[in-house]
Design an enzyme around this catalytic site. Structure first.
Site, short mmCIF file in Angstrom:
data_model
loop_
_atom_site.label_atom_id
_atom_site.label_comp_id
_atom_site.label_asym_id
_atom_site.label_seq_id
_atom_site.Cartn_x
_atom_site.Cartn_y
_atom_site.Cartn_z
CD GLU A 14 8.45 11.15 -3.81
OE1 GLU A 14 9.61 11.61 -3.77
OE2 GLU A 14 8.09 10.19 -3.12
CG HIS A 52 6.17 8.38 -8.41
ND1 HIS A 52 6.86 7.19 -8.34
CD2 HIS A 52 5.55 8.51 -7.21
CE1 HIS A 52 6.67 6.64 -7.15
NE2 HIS A 52 5.88 7.41 -6.45
CG HIS A 109 2.56 3.84 -5.86
ND1 HIS A 109 1.92 4.28 -4.72
CD2 HIS A 109 3.63 4.66 -6.01
CE1 HIS A 109 2.57 5.32 -4.21
NE2 HIS A 109 3.60 5.58 -4.98
CD GLU A 135 3.82 -2.81 -26.40
OE1 GLU A 135 3.36 -3.66 -25.63
OE2 GLU A 135 3.24 -1.75 -26.66
CG HIS A 185 7.70 4.06 -3.57
ND1 HIS A 185 8.11 5.06 -2.75
CD2 HIS A 185 6.68 4.59 -4.28
CE1 HIS A 185 7.38 6.13 -2.93
NE2 HIS A 185 6.50 5.88 -3.86
O1 2HA Z 1 2.67 11.35 -3.73
O2 2HA Z 1 3.55 8.50 -4.34
O3 2HA Z 1 6.02 8.77 -3.47
C1 2HA Z 1 2.66 10.19 -3.00
C2 2HA Z 1 3.73 9.31 -3.46
C3 2HA Z 1 5.04 9.47 -2.83
ZN ZN Z 2 5.05 7.04 -4.57
#
Ligand code: 2HA
Ligand code: ZN
Length: 273
Positions: free
Chosen positions: A116, A139, A141, A169, A210
């Site tokens: 990414e 980033h 999940h 908050e 995602h």
């Molecule tokens: O790096 O999360 O979006 C693995 C991920 C791809």
């Molecule tokens: Zn990801």
């Protein structure tokens, strides 16, 4: 201290990737982080001065030519970073023509930046226009944020209001709300461009089904932003588990009072006051 692995910035990366993993936000190779490293944070180490190899970026990053980024590697597991940072992290400098990233330290077993990385660098470029102190893209999940994207309309005003109303908050931490893009294929320059286009307006952008892309001025602050967004989403999950009937919540008027009390400006048009 002469080894870059002992630097405060590498140690902090080890800490936040570990903590994010422990929260189930980074299963297997899920998630990636990049942080802009200041010249003074790079200086003074014996092992980060020569270019080891270069990675083509596939887009024009000349806006950040010469900038240093410490990034997680593609395919690497957050749960391992703190044990093997010299393998799973890399320090790169963006080349003068903006076409490649030159590795100065790390990825010692042949690794390369996160899949990414285009989304990260494009987001850095856009956030830097809004805030010159911008340094981090994170980033991951987060479970409850992802769950929301199955049950809720993918609308920025709707999702921002929902998250603001789950805890007092939220509005204070992300008064601009949250951005959302359509579902797109991860790792592409297209998802990078769509995410970056939102980053002018929002510090955090939801990737449906995602995860979350968050930005900020430090690893602590950016990780904190993810924590607050995910906590609000988690409360929504619990409310839903308790039957989902909301008897009372924080009103729009109370949200405006909160904003006034904390000196923040809610996203225009998101509150009905
Ligand atoms: O790096 O999360 O979006 C693995 C991920 C791809
Ligand atoms: Zn990801």
């Amino acid at each position: 201290m002469t080894k870059f692995v002992d630097s405060a910035i590498v140690q902090k990366m080890c800490e936040v990737t570990r903590q994010s993993y422990e929260r189930y936000w980074d299963e297997r190779n899920g998630g990636n982080v990049s942080v802009r490293v200041l010249d003074e944070e790079v200086a003074g180490y014996e092992d980060n001065t020569a270019v080891i190899r270069s990675f083509e970026l596939g887009f024009d990053a000349s806006a950040i030519a010469g900038y240093y980024y410490l990034t997680t590697g593609t395919g690497r597991y957050f749960r391992n970073v703190f044990n093997q940072p010299t393998l799973d992290l890399g320090l790169v400098r963006i080349s003068e023509d903006g076409r490649s990233a030159d590795l100065l330290w790390g990825f010692e077993d042949g690794g390369k930046p996160t899949s990414e990385f285009p989304s990260h660098l494009m987001s850095h470029i856009e956030r830097l226009k809004v805030n010159p102190d911008q340094r981090v893209v994170f980033h991951c999940h987060p479970t409850n944020v992802i769950a929301l994207t199955f049950t809720q309309e993918l609308d920025e005003r709707h999702l921002s209001r929902l998250l603001w109303k789950m805890q007092a908050e939220s509005l204070v931490v992300f008064p601009e709300g949250v951005g959302v893009i359509p579902y797109m294929t991860p790792g592409t320059t297209e998802i990078g461009a769509a995410t970056a286009a939102k980053m002018g307006e929002y510090q955090a952008v939801i990737w449906p089904h995602h995860g979350l892309f968050a930005s900020g001025v430090s690893l602590d602050e950016t990780y904190g932003l993810v924590e607050v967004i995910e906590k609000a989403a988690m409360i929504f999950s619990q409310v839903s588990a308790q039957g989902g009937v909301i008897k009372q919540d924080i009103t729009d008027h109370q949200l405006q009072e909160l904003a006034d009390a904390f000196g923040v400006t809610p996203h225009p048009g998101f509150l009905e006051v």
